[in-house]
Design a protein around this motif. Structure first.
Motif, PDB file in Angstrom:
ATOM      1  N   ASN A 248      -2.839   4.511  -6.593  1.00  0.00           N
ATOM      2  CA  ASN A 248      -4.212   4.520  -6.099  1.00  0.00           C
ATOM      3  C   ASN A 248      -5.049   5.626  -6.735  1.00  0.00           C
ATOM      4  O   ASN A 248      -6.263   5.670  -6.555  1.00  0.00           O
ATOM      5  CB  ASN A 248      -4.227   4.695  -4.572  1.00  0.00           C
ATOM      6  N   GLU A 249      -4.385   6.519  -7.457  1.00  0.00           N
ATOM      7  CA  GLU A 249      -5.085   7.627  -8.113  1.00  0.00           C
ATOM      8  C   GLU A 249      -5.689   7.154  -9.436  1.00  0.00           C
ATOM      9  O   GLU A 249      -5.264   6.137 -10.003  1.00  0.00           O
ATOM     10  CB  GLU A 249      -4.108   8.768  -8.389  1.00  0.00           C
TER      11      GLU A 249
ATOM     12  N   HIS B  61       1.588   6.829  -6.731  1.00  0.00           N
ATOM     13  CA  HIS B  61       0.277   7.349  -7.138  1.00  0.00           C
ATOM     14  C   HIS B  61      -0.571   6.300  -7.854  1.00  0.00           C
ATOM     15  O   HIS B  61      -1.420   6.643  -8.679  1.00  0.00           O
ATOM     16  CB  HIS B  61       0.454   8.578  -8.052  1.00  0.00           C
TER      17      HIS B  61
ATOM     18  N   ARG C 191       2.104   1.807  -3.501  1.00  0.00           N
ATOM     19  CA  ARG C 191       1.052   2.372  -4.358  1.00  0.00           C
ATOM     20  C   ARG C 191       0.892   3.868  -4.105  1.00  0.00           C
ATOM     21  O   ARG C 191       0.720   4.651  -5.045  1.00  0.00           O
ATOM     22  CB  ARG C 191      -0.262   1.635  -4.130  1.00  0.00           C
ATOM     23  N   GLU C 192       0.955   4.261  -2.819  1.00  0.00           N
ATOM     24  CA  GLU C 192       0.796   5.677  -2.506  1.00  0.00           C
ATOM     25  C   GLU C 192       1.979   6.491  -3.018  1.00  0.00           C
ATOM     26  O   GLU C 192       1.806   7.585  -3.564  1.00  0.00           O
ATOM     27  CB  GLU C 192       0.658   5.854  -0.989  1.00  0.00           C
ATOM     28  N   GLN C 193       3.182   5.971  -2.861  1.00  0.00           N
ATOM     29  CA  GLN C 193       4.367   6.698  -3.312  1.00  0.00           C
ATOM     30  C   GLN C 193       4.395   6.860  -4.826  1.00  0.00           C
ATOM     31  O   GLN C 193       4.924   7.858  -5.335  1.00  0.00           O
ATOM     32  CB  GLN C 193       5.626   5.969  -2.841  1.00  0.00           C
TER      33      GLN C 193
ATOM     34  N   GLN D 142      -2.544   9.843 -12.573  1.00  0.00           N
ATOM     35  CA  GLN D 142      -1.238   9.186 -12.646  1.00  0.00           C
ATOM     36  C   GLN D 142      -0.435   9.704 -13.833  1.00  0.00           C
ATOM     37  O   GLN D 142       0.779   9.924 -13.735  1.00  0.00           O
ATOM     38  CB  GLN D 142      -1.422   7.667 -12.777  1.00  0.00           C
TER      39      GLN D 142
ATOM     40  N   GLU E  40       0.830  -1.208   0.000  1.00  0.00           N
ATOM     41  CA  GLU E  40       0.000   0.000   0.000  1.00  0.00           C
ATOM     42  C   GLU E  40       0.864   1.257   0.000  1.00  0.00           C
ATOM     43  O   GLU E  40       0.548   2.245  -0.668  1.00  0.00           O
ATOM     44  CB  GLU E  40      -0.928  -0.014   1.222  1.00  0.00           C
ATOM     45  N   LEU E  41       1.954   1.213   0.754  1.00  0.00           N
ATOM     46  CA  LEU E  41       2.878   2.346   0.761  1.00  0.00           C
ATOM     47  C   LEU E  41       3.485   2.570  -0.615  1.00  0.00           C
ATOM     48  O   LEU E  41       3.636   3.718  -1.071  1.00  0.00           O
ATOM     49  CB  LEU E  41       3.975   2.102   1.801  1.00  0.00           C
TER      50      LEU E  41
END
Length: 335
Positions: free
Chosen positions: A60-61, A58, A54-56, A66, A51-52
């Motif tokens: 999840n956007e 982007h 994916r957030e770093q 993206q 999850e980290l």
């Protein structure tokens, strides 16, 4: 002035083409099956780590968001990090691209010299046994894929008659100080002729495998175009006036006939950048095409987009050069 305006117009449109290509390949890379975070971190990574990641990055956007993040970095030369090599993608491209370009340029020289020479000879001796033999062989050359030739060459010249090296770009134990990234040029700069010969041996089989189909096609097109120009009235007039036949062929037959051949050869050269992947895999050749295939298999999103854009830029540059060369060879195009 008109030619300069035309070139600037083509360059402007090329920017829009690259922009559209980047959107297309970016979206396709994002919808490829598989989780990019799992591919990057491995199956043993925790959900928190994924999850980290994916957030770093982007991930999840939404895809348009993206793309905006990616584009801001790409215009600055930053294509992100590769999940395969754990390095910047731009560094990988700078390392692997010269190897493939060297291979393609070697294959291009073979195609230009072999295709034009065979085409001219077939046209000059049309209907002879030599012409008929080359025409039959050319059909075989066009119909057999490059990777099949690569395997046949490897079996013949590495195992049955072991005279050429099988894999890699240079033999172990031979080093060349990196200057341009092109080992043939770097070895000459260093004055290391042993390395130059070794690199050349490594290029012969993969380069010939890539060039064979193009040689056959170029020879057929050159032959057909020259025979068509032989029937022109102005050619008969020059021959009747007493001009040497060799000069007639060079100036009034080959030059206009070379225009379609140049276009085909140039597009073949650009296509080699994408078609070289199987040849590079077979010979374990460390080029950008092999790097791109590994990127697809490992869902390395940043590397996939960068490799496709490199191929797209190559096609655009080659197309512009083809238009310029064709206008020089054939004045009717300028008109």
């Amino acid at each position: 002035m008109k030619r300069l305006k035309y070139i600037l117009h083509r360059l402007l449109w090329s920017v829009f083409v690259l922009f559209g290509l980047s959107i297309l390949i970016f979206c396709i890379a994002r919808v490829i099956p598989g989780d990019a975070a799992t591919m990057a971190l491995g199956t043993r990574a925790t959900e928190e780590a994924k999850e980290l990641y994916r957030e770093q990055n982007h991930l999840n956007e939404p895809i348009p968001v993206q793309y905006v993040y990616w584009l801001k970095s790409a215009v600055q030369g930053d294509f992100g990090q590769s999940t395969q090599t754990r390095r910047a993608v731009s560094s990988d491209v700078a390392e692997f691209l010269p190897a493939t370009l060297e291979l393609i340029l070697f294959a291009a020289i073979l195609e230009i010299v072999g295709g034009l020479l065979l085409g001219v000879l077939c046209a000059r001796y049309a209907g002879s046994w030599f012409d008929n033999l080359i025409r039959v062989v050319s059909y075989v050359g066009i119909s057999v894929p490059a990777f099949v030739w690569a395997i046949l060459f490897m079996l013949t010249f590495s195992f049955l008659i072991p005279i050429l090296p099988t894999i890699g770009r240079i033999s172990a134990g031979i080093t060349v100080p990196p200057v341009t990234g092109f080992l043939l040029i770097d070895s000459l700069i260093a004055g290391n002729f042993q390395a130059f010969g070794d690199v050349l041996k490594h290029l012969i089989m993969p380069g010939t495998a890539l060039a064979l189909a193009g040689i056959a096609q170029s020879a057929r097109i050159t032959r057909g175009s020259m025979l068509e120009n032989v029937e022109k009235d102005y050619v008969g007039s020059e021959i009747a006036s007493g001009m040497p036949l060799r000069r007639v062929y060079a100036r009034y037959i080959l030059r206009p006939a070379a225009s379609p051949t140049v276009a085909i050869i140039a597009l073949d050269i650009a296509a080699m950048l994408g078609n070289a992947f199987l040849v590079e895999v077979i010979y374990s050749y460390p080029g950008i095409s092999k790097y791109g295939i590994n990127a697809i298999l490992n869902k390395d999103l940043n590397a996939i987009v960068a490799v496709v854009l490199v191929i797209g830029v190559t096609f655009l540059i080659v197309n512009i050069l083809v238009d310029i060369i064709s206008s020089v060879l054939d004045p009717r195009i300028r008109a």
